[in-house]
Scaffold this motif. Structure first.
Motif, PDB file in Angstrom:
ATOM      1  N   SER A 101      -7.711  11.692  -3.353  1.00 13.03           N
ATOM      2  CA  SER A 101      -6.760  12.620  -2.454  1.00 13.03           C
ATOM      3  C   SER A 101      -6.966  13.911  -2.857  1.00 13.03           C
ATOM      4  O   SER A 101      -7.011  14.743  -1.931  1.00 13.03           O
ATOM      5  N   ASP A 116      -6.433   7.006  -6.559  1.00  9.24           N
ATOM      6  CA  ASP A 116      -5.672   7.497  -5.648  1.00  9.24           C
ATOM      7  C   ASP A 116      -5.721   9.057  -5.699  1.00  9.24           C
ATOM      8  O   ASP A 116      -5.812  10.062  -4.979  1.00  9.24           O
ATOM      9  N   ASN A 136       0.785  -1.143  -0.105  1.00 10.35           N
ATOM     10  CA  ASN A 136      -0.028  -0.013  -0.229  1.00 10.35           C
ATOM     11  C   ASN A 136       1.042   1.256   0.124  1.00 10.35           C
ATOM     12  O   ASN A 136       0.415   2.147   0.755  1.00 10.35           O
ATOM     13  N   ASP A 189      -3.739   4.101  -9.682  1.00  9.98           N
ATOM     14  CA  ASP A 189      -3.257   5.693  -9.548  1.00  9.98           C
ATOM     15  C   ASP A 189      -4.405   6.723  -9.769  1.00  9.98           C
ATOM     16  O   ASP A 189      -4.408   7.744  -9.167  1.00  9.98           O
ATOM     17  N   ARG A 198      -2.228  12.462   0.913  1.00  3.77           N
ATOM     18  CA  ARG A 198      -1.905  11.475  -0.051  1.00  3.77           C
ATOM     19  C   ARG A 198      -2.343   9.984   0.547  1.00  3.77           C
ATOM     20  O   ARG A 198      -2.075   9.693   1.623  1.00  3.77           O
ATOM     21  N   ILE A 218       1.177   7.702  -5.403  1.00  8.61           N
ATOM     22  CA  ILE A 218       0.715   8.967  -4.668  1.00  8.61           C
ATOM     23  C   ILE A 218       1.572   9.659  -3.806  1.00  8.61           C
ATOM     24  O   ILE A 218       1.417  10.559  -3.441  1.00  8.61           O
ATOM     25  N   THR A 248       1.670   3.294  -2.797  1.00 13.22           N
ATOM     26  CA  THR A 248       1.406   3.940  -4.231  1.00 13.22           C
ATOM     27  C   THR A 248       2.107   4.897  -4.516  1.00 13.22           C
ATOM     28  O   THR A 248       2.654   5.546  -3.733  1.00 13.22           O
ATOM     29  N   PRO A 255      -3.449   6.584  -0.244  1.00 15.69           N
ATOM     30  CA  PRO A 255      -3.378   5.292  -1.153  1.00 15.69           C
ATOM     31  C   PRO A 255      -4.602   4.310  -0.533  1.00 15.69           C
ATOM     32  O   PRO A 255      -5.016   4.253   0.326  1.00 15.69           O
ATOM     33  N   ARG A 256      -4.974   3.409  -1.829  1.00 14.17           N
ATOM     34  CA  ARG A 256      -5.972   2.529  -1.484  1.00 14.17           C
ATOM     35  C   ARG A 256      -5.433   1.148  -1.911  1.00 14.17           C
ATOM     36  O   ARG A 256      -4.849   0.972  -3.064  1.00 14.17           O
TER      37      ARG A 256
END
Length: 297
Positions: free
Chosen positions: A231, A227, A15, A224, A40, A19, A17, A42-43
């Motif tokens: 965000s 995110d 996790n 991407d 920021r 971002i 990423t 992330p998922r």
């Protein structure tokens, strides 16, 4: 190139990423932020999918059936208690790095095996349709007792292993020297070249799929985008939650004075001589919530 892609997939699995590593975009010419919020978020879609895949495939590991219950029992004993864990690790490595790799050897007392980091392996296959594995070059870091970092090279064939190492800061052409890694049972000396007499390269690849790709490749652009949109949405909520004042004909000299007067007196003084239409209004920024919800969904 392979190591970079594999490291990216492993990073997404944890996790972490892209971002999280992007630079701030909202900066004016002097380097001061025009927008303060910089969330920021992330998922971990990739990690969830890989873990589901590993759990579905290997919660109950494969069972060997040789036609002999005694042989099956012996195989299970040789694989040991780590069999289930190693199956899971092989699946995760294959999902992130195109292939998982097993290395097996004789430790002097019997059969041993372990999962190897796929980024350490450079396989050599023959040119036949069978693509038989004819050699493996394993490269990995090692530290001496004084903290010096080295790079070790093990070259395995179907009959022997040769080992070398160099300081991490040296070039291969300059610093590579033979390196003993296996103890001679007769003399106790460390050997840099020895015969394992197995008749095959003691490494086994477990490919992720028939085209030898990882599981991140097809979904990374979607992760991407998710995110970035999510965000950005949180950043907008933080940045526009306060009113923006539009001032015409303010009699003060600084904006700080405007805010202090407004807070203290609940009123401000406007100079009608500076403009024919003095006044104060507020500006609200509308966030396109429906459009972003559609994208995220």
């Amino acid at each position: 190139d392979y190591v970079q892609k594999a490291t990216t997939a492993e990073r997404y699995y944890r996790n972490e990423t892209d971002i999280l590593f992007q630079k701030k975009k909202w900066e004016d010419e002097e380097g001061h932020p025009l927008r303060n919020a910089d969330n920021r978020i992330p998922r971990n879609f990739h990690g969830l999918i890989v873990n589901q895949k590993a759990s579905y495939a290997f919660t109950v590991p494969p069972v060997f059936d040789t036609g002999s219950s005694a042989a099956d029992k012996k195989i299970r004993e040789l694989l040991g208690d780590e069999y289930e864990k190693n199956c899971m690790e092989l699946c995760v490595n294959a999902s992130n790095m195109c292939a998982g790799w097993v290395h097996y050897w004789d430790n002097g007392e019997g059969f041993e095996w372990a999962v190897v980091d796929s980024r350490e392996i450079i396989p050599v296959f023959d040119q036949t349709l069978k693509k038989r594995l004819i050699a493996v070059l394993r490269i990995y870091p090692e530290y001496d007792n004084d903290g010096s970092k080295y790079v070790v090279y093990e070259y395995w064939t179907d009959s022997e292993c040769q080992a070398f190492r160099k300081k991490a800061s040296d070039m291969v052409e300059e610093g590579l020297v033979p390196y003993g890694i296996v103890e001679d049972p007769n003399t106790g000396e460390l050997l840099e070249q020895y015969s394992h007499e197995r008749g095959e390269v003691p490494f086994i690849p477990f490919w992720n799929n028939n085209i030898h790709t990882d599981d991140l490749k097809n979904i990374k652009p979607l992760i991407d985008v998710y995110d970035k949109v999510f965000s950005g949405f949180i950043n907008d909520l933080e940045d526009v939650q306060e009113l923006i004042f539009v001032i015409s004909g303010y009699g003060g000299t600084e904006l700080n004075g405007f805010l202090q007067d407004l807070k203290k007196y609940k009123a401000i003084s406007l100079d009608a001589e500076e403009t024919g239409n003095p006044g104060v209004s507020t500006l609200n920024i509308e966030i396109p919530i429906e459009a972003r919800n559609s994208v995220l969904e």
